[in-house]
Design a protein around this motif. Sequence first.
Motif, PDB file in Angstrom:
ATOM      1  N   ILE A   1      33.610  31.731  20.059  1.00 49.83           N
ATOM      2  CA  ILE A   1      33.014  32.372  18.878  1.00 49.83           C
ATOM      3  C   ILE A   1      33.488  31.677  17.609  1.00 49.83           C
ATOM      4  CG2 ILE A   1      33.011  34.498  17.502  1.00 49.83           C
ATOM      5  CD1 ILE A   1      32.986  36.026  20.206  1.00 49.83           C
ATOM      6  N   VAL A   2      34.782  31.366  17.560  1.00 51.99           N
ATOM      7  CA  VAL A   2      35.313  30.631  16.409  1.00 51.99           C
ATOM      8  C   VAL A   2      34.641  29.259  16.314  1.00 51.99           C
ATOM      9  CG1 VAL A   2      37.393  29.511  15.507  1.00 51.99           C
ATOM     10  CG2 VAL A   2      37.507  31.858  16.330  1.00 51.99           C
TER      11      VAL A   2
ATOM     12  N   ILE B   1      31.139  29.705  14.786  1.00 54.35           N
ATOM     13  CA  ILE B   1      31.219  29.989  13.353  1.00 54.35           C
ATOM     14  C   ILE B   1      31.631  28.739  12.582  1.00 54.35           C
ATOM     15  CG2 ILE B   1      32.471  31.323  11.602  1.00 54.35           C
ATOM     16  CD1 ILE B   1      32.553  33.618  13.694  1.00 54.35           C
ATOM     17  N   ALA B   2      32.614  28.016  13.099  1.00 57.40           N
ATOM     18  CA  ALA B   2      33.086  26.809  12.409  1.00 57.40           C
ATOM     19  C   ALA B   2      32.006  25.726  12.370  1.00 57.40           C
ATOM     20  CB  ALA B   2      34.332  26.280  13.097  1.00 57.40           C
TER      21      ALA B   2
ATOM     22  N   LEU C   1      36.802  34.286  22.494  1.00 53.98           N
ATOM     23  CA  LEU C   1      37.167  34.264  21.071  1.00 53.98           C
ATOM     24  C   LEU C   1      37.189  32.835  20.534  1.00 53.98           C
ATOM     25  CD1 LEU C   1      40.003  36.949  20.867  1.00 53.98           C
ATOM     26  CD2 LEU C   1      37.653  37.116  20.029  1.00 53.98           C
ATOM     27  N   GLY C   2      37.704  31.907  21.326  1.00 54.64           N
ATOM     28  CA  GLY C   2      37.707  30.501  20.915  1.00 54.64           C
ATOM     29  C   GLY C   2      36.303  29.945  20.745  1.00 54.64           C
TER      30      GLY C   2
END
Length: 60
Positions: A38-39, A42-43, A35-36
């Motif tokens: 993926i963030v 995206i960021a 999840l980190g």
Amino acid sequence: MKKINIVFLVFALLTAFFMILIGIAIAERSILGSLGAIVGVIATTGVAFSYKAKLRKSSE
């Protein structure tokens, strides 16, 4: 020959790094790690696109 834009190269390398981290996190079965990452993808991609839009707007 076109000049290489170092800033966009760094954005591309960071995005690729986060994508690699997604694969590593999935292999390690780490939900928080994936999840980190993926963030992070995206960021980084969002910052790169906003920087590109800012450059286009300032060049007009």
